[in-house]
Motif scaffolding. Structure first.
Motif, mmCIF file in Angstrom:
data_model
loop_
_atom_site.group_PDB
_atom_site.id
_atom_site.type_symbol
_atom_site.label_atom_id
_atom_site.label_comp_id
_atom_site.label_asym_id
_atom_site.label_seq_id
_atom_site.Cartn_x
_atom_site.Cartn_y
_atom_site.Cartn_z
ATOM 1 N N PHE A 1 -98.549 55.880 -10.071
ATOM 2 C CA PHE A 1 -99.550 56.784 -10.677
ATOM 3 C C PHE A 1 -100.236 57.712 -9.687
ATOM 4 N N VAL A 2 -99.910 57.575 -8.372
ATOM 5 C CA VAL A 2 -100.701 58.315 -7.380
ATOM 6 C C VAL A 2 -100.597 59.837 -7.523
ATOM 7 N N PHE A 3 -99.527 60.319 -8.175
ATOM 8 C CA PHE A 3 -99.393 61.777 -8.313
ATOM 9 C C PHE A 3 -100.021 62.292 -9.612
ATOM 10 N N SER B 1 -104.472 65.494 5.539
ATOM 11 C CA SER B 1 -105.887 65.208 5.305
ATOM 12 C C SER B 1 -106.048 63.821 4.678
ATOM 13 N N ASN B 2 -105.177 63.479 3.699
ATOM 14 C CA ASN B 2 -105.221 62.138 3.094
ATOM 15 C C ASN B 2 -104.936 61.065 4.137
ATOM 16 N N ALA B 3 -103.919 61.330 4.985
ATOM 17 C CA ALA B 3 -103.533 60.330 5.992
ATOM 18 C C ALA B 3 -104.731 60.016 6.908
ATOM 19 N N VAL B 4 -105.450 61.065 7.306
ATOM 20 C CA VAL B 4 -106.606 60.853 8.185
ATOM 21 C C VAL B 4 -107.740 60.170 7.403
ATOM 22 N N LYS B 5 -107.929 60.621 6.124
ATOM 23 C CA LYS B 5 -109.006 60.063 5.297
ATOM 24 C C LYS B 5 -108.832 58.563 5.067
ATOM 25 N N TYR B 6 -107.566 58.163 4.789
ATOM 26 C CA TYR B 6 -107.337 56.759 4.402
ATOM 27 C C TYR B 6 -106.811 55.903 5.559
ATOM 28 N N THR B 7 -107.047 56.374 6.804
ATOM 29 C CA THR B 7 -106.697 55.562 7.980
ATOM 30 C C THR B 7 -107.990 55.240 8.728
ATOM 31 N N GLY C 1 -102.688 53.470 7.752
ATOM 32 C CA GLY C 1 -103.960 53.314 7.036
ATOM 33 C C GLY C 1 -104.010 52.163 6.057
ATOM 34 N N VAL C 2 -104.880 52.317 5.048
ATOM 35 C CA VAL C 2 -105.180 51.206 4.119
ATOM 36 C C VAL C 2 -104.030 50.927 3.152
ATOM 37 N N GLY C 3 -103.149 51.880 2.964
ATOM 38 C CA GLY C 3 -102.010 51.682 2.056
ATOM 39 C C GLY C 3 -102.423 51.704 0.585
ATOM 40 N N PHE D 1 -106.343 63.200 -11.313
ATOM 41 C CA PHE D 1 -107.576 62.417 -11.307
ATOM 42 C C PHE D 1 -107.367 60.930 -11.021
ATOM 43 N N PHE D 2 -106.125 60.557 -10.655
ATOM 44 C CA PHE D 2 -105.919 59.135 -10.361
ATOM 45 C C PHE D 2 -106.424 58.821 -8.961
ATOM 46 N N ARG D 3 -107.219 57.782 -8.870
ATOM 47 C CA ARG D 3 -107.710 57.340 -7.565
ATOM 48 C C ARG D 3 -107.522 55.826 -7.479
ATOM 49 N N VAL D 4 -107.060 55.364 -6.339
ATOM 50 C CA VAL D 4 -106.855 53.924 -6.175
ATOM 51 C C VAL D 4 -108.220 53.259 -6.055
ATOM 52 N N GLU D 5 -108.459 52.321 -6.962
ATOM 53 C CA GLU D 5 -109.770 51.676 -7.041
ATOM 54 C C GLU D 5 -110.180 51.107 -5.677
ATOM 55 N N GLY E 1 -113.070 61.622 -2.868
ATOM 56 C CA GLY E 1 -111.951 62.484 -3.270
ATOM 57 C C GLY E 1 -112.073 62.892 -4.723
ATOM 58 N N THR E 2 -111.139 63.717 -5.152
ATOM 59 C CA THR E 2 -111.162 64.208 -6.534
ATOM 60 C C THR E 2 -110.005 63.638 -7.360
ATOM 61 N N GLY E 3 -108.989 63.076 -6.686
ATOM 62 C CA GLY E 3 -107.806 62.582 -7.410
ATOM 63 C C GLY E 3 -106.891 63.713 -7.846
ATOM 64 N N GLY F 1 -105.569 66.048 -5.246
ATOM 65 C CA GLY F 1 -104.794 66.539 -4.100
ATOM 66 C C GLY F 1 -103.294 66.272 -4.230
ATOM 67 N N LEU F 2 -102.919 65.021 -4.511
ATOM 68 C CA LEU F 2 -101.489 64.676 -4.574
ATOM 69 C C LEU F 2 -100.800 65.333 -5.759
ATOM 70 N N SER F 3 -101.561 65.478 -6.873
ATOM 71 C CA SER F 3 -100.986 66.153 -8.047
ATOM 72 C C SER F 3 -100.639 67.604 -7.695
HETATM 73 P P1 ADP Z 1 -108.154 62.099 -3.482
HETATM 74 O O1 ADP Z 1 -108.915 63.359 -3.530
HETATM 75 O O2 ADP Z 1 -108.805 60.978 -4.189
HETATM 76 O O3 ADP Z 1 -107.715 61.742 -2.123
HETATM 77 P P2 ADP Z 1 -105.362 62.447 -4.033
HETATM 78 O O4 ADP Z 1 -104.704 62.974 -5.244
HETATM 79 O O5 ADP Z 1 -105.107 63.168 -2.771
HETATM 80 O O6 ADP Z 1 -106.873 62.390 -4.376
HETATM 81 O O7 ADP Z 1 -104.912 60.958 -3.867
HETATM 82 C C1 ADP Z 1 -104.923 60.084 -4.976
HETATM 83 C C2 ADP Z 1 -105.207 58.691 -4.520
HETATM 84 O O8 ADP Z 1 -104.111 58.191 -3.757
HETATM 85 C C3 ADP Z 1 -106.369 58.602 -3.573
HETATM 86 O O9 ADP Z 1 -107.530 58.403 -4.308
HETATM 87 C C4 ADP Z 1 -106.035 57.438 -2.701
HETATM 88 O O10 ADP Z 1 -106.517 56.258 -3.258
HETATM 89 C C5 ADP Z 1 -104.545 57.387 -2.699
HETATM 90 N N1 ADP Z 1 -103.985 57.948 -1.439
HETATM 91 C C6 ADP Z 1 -103.559 59.186 -1.202
HETATM 92 N N2 ADP Z 1 -103.082 59.320 0.052
HETATM 93 C C7 ADP Z 1 -103.224 58.126 0.619
HETATM 94 C C8 ADP Z 1 -102.924 57.590 1.912
HETATM 95 N N3 ADP Z 1 -102.371 58.331 2.877
HETATM 96 N N4 ADP Z 1 -103.202 56.297 2.141
HETATM 97 C C9 ADP Z 1 -103.740 55.525 1.195
HETATM 98 N N5 ADP Z 1 -104.050 55.963 -0.055
HETATM 99 C C10 ADP Z 1 -103.807 57.242 -0.328
#
Ligand code: ADP
Length: 478
Positions: A422-424, A379-385, A412-414, A427-431, A439-441, A443-445
């Protein structure tokens, strides 16, 4: 005195006896020369009698002394000193005093042997008490250190060695300030002993680091004086309870609660605002009203996801959730998740590639949890591509290492390198990516918790800003 030495006394005694006899006989010689032959004969006879008596005495003394020597060698054995039979002659007093000496020395030897036995018992008791004390303090998880009245370390457990950086096996009454590098700590221990109060007990929080490169650790330090009746303390027992993790957990909890409240407030505020607008009649036509309802619906959905994720994460972290492990096939799970994600990808014209191993490779996992993890990554891969990109789902197997790796790769955007560590985090979200998708920040956690906490696997990420990301995890094969 050794019995053989008795013989040394015999010849002089005999000589003296013979001499007396000779003297008695010899006193007639001058008169024999100067007067009558009768007197001379008598004198000579006396001399002979004296000499014979002397010889007899000599022989008897020699025999008796031999008897005494024999008796002595039979009676005197180590630990068994029998008194000698005193003869009824001039050797009698000598033998009696020897017997007294022997009796006295036997008493002294017995006394010394008793003292040795007592000391041996005391040593055994002290050794076993020390072992007991060591076993007790070893069974305590906290670091424990005991000093004596001279501020020397007499006991320390393995935990104390680890905490304070010394080898407890090498501790041999070393001064406490040589064992503990932290001067304030050594002073605190000494102060309790110097307090003069045998029941002194002090509690404090102590922060220190083993070396400048080590992280600072927080300890609850309990110092108790070792009481000895009415006098100054006989030493100090120091117990170090490591609070570093407890403090960290408390800090994380506070942070988590404030982040959750903040995150929940945003969709709630949005829902409240749109509901108020509807109540106030601000949606004047059906289309606007429909828009408001859609927003409320989306925000309510987000709120629901947020709450679900928070609950899932906290259940896994606290170990409350039951992980129902069974052999499952990662390829099958990835295929199921791809079916769900397919329509979303199609909407963004994202092509999906499958690079999957045959379905017979299995891992021991909770099917639902593993599905949730794979779905979140896809879902993240599709969201951020962006439109027209590619998402690849790859399942690979390393039979030699008995390991299965699942990767979700996108174009995607990378993620910027500075944000990758910090991505895991919750509540961390890439600015930079906030504008790309909502998103909620969390999912990855949640994925990391599912893989690492619930399944003891390993989660990883590689990403390059503007080029794409690869999120994946490893699990052992069944
Ligand atoms: P969110 O609900 O914000 O997607 P996640 O915990 O799933 O929360 O992800 C945390 C942050 O990591 C996201 O806000 C996003 O910025 C970055 N991220 C996660 N997956 C990807 C991805 N496939 N490509 C780019 N950025 C990603």
């Amino acid at each position: 005195m050794r019995p053989e030495r008795l013989l040394e006394y015999i010849p002089p005694v005999c000589v003296i006896g013979g001499g007396i006899a000779l003297a008695a006989g010899g006193s007639g010689i001058p008169s024999a020369l100067g007067s009558t032959s009768a007197v001379g004969v008598a004198g000579l006879s006396l001399m002979l009698v004296g000499a014979t008596a002397g010889l007899l005495a000599n022989v008897m003394l020699r025999r008796q002394s031999r008897n005494l020597a024999k008796q002595a060698s039979e009676s005197f054995s180590p630990g068994n000193l029998q008194p000698l039979e005193p003869p009824a002659n001039i050797l009698g007093p000598l033998v009696r005093s020897i017997n007294e000496c022997l009796a006295e020395s036997e008493r002294i030897v017995q006394g010394a042997q008793e003292q040795v036995r007592e000391l041996e018992i005391q040593l055994k008791v002290a050794t076993s008490q020390r072992r007991q004390a060591q076993a007790i303090i070893e069974s305590i998880n906290d670091a424990v250190l005991v000093t004596n009245a001279f501020d020397e370390v007499i006991l320390a457990n393995a935990s104390a060695g680890k905490t304070l950086g010394f080898d407890p096996a090498t501790i041999d009454r070393q001064p406490v300030d040589q064992v503990i590098t932290d001067a304030a700590l050594a002073t605190a221990i000494r102060d309790v002993r110097l307090s003069g109060n045998p029941n002194e007990r002090r509690e404090s929080e102590h922060r220190f680091r083993l070396s400048p490169r080590d992280p600072e650790r927080v300890f609850k330090l309990t110092l108790s004086a070792i009481a000895q009746s009415g006098k100054e303390p006989a030493g100090v027992v120091a117990v170090f309870h490591d609070m570093t993790r407890e403090n960290e957990i408390a800090r994380l909890k506070n942070e988590f609660v404030s982040s959750v409240s903040h995150e929940l407030r945003t969709p709630l505020a949005s829902i409240r605002a749109y509901v108020e607008m509807l109540i106030d009649g601000e949606a004047q036509d059906a289309k606007t009203a429909r828009e408001f309802y859609d927003i409320i619906h989306a925000e309510a959905d987000r709120l629901g996801r947020l709450i679900d994720n928070i609950l899932s994460i906290s259940r896994i972290e606290s170990g409350l959730v039951e992980v129902k492990k069974a052999p499952v096939c990662p390829t099958v799970i990835v295929k199921q998740a791809l079916e769900v994600i397919g329509p979303q990808a199609k909407l963004k014209n994202i092509s999906i590639e499958e690079q999957l191993e045959p379905a017979f490779y299995q891992v021991n996992a909770d099917r639902e949890m593993l599905y949730q993890a794979v779905l979140n990554l896809l879902s993240n891969a599709v969201k951020y591509t962006r439109e027209g990109g590619t998402v690849t789902a790859r399942v690979s197997v390393d039979e030699a290492a008995k390991r299965c790796t699942v990767r979700v790769i996108d174009t995607g955007v990378g993620i910027p390198a500075k944000d990758l560590p910090f991505v895991f985090e919750k509540f961390f979200r890439v600015e930079e990516n906030k504008s790309v998708a909502k998103g909620t920040g969390l999912g990855l956690s949640l994925v990391k918790n599912i893989i690492e906490t619930a399944h003891k696997g390993r989660m990883f990420v590689e990403s390059e800003q503007g080029r794409g990301s690869c999120f994946g995890f490893e699990l052992p094969l069944c």
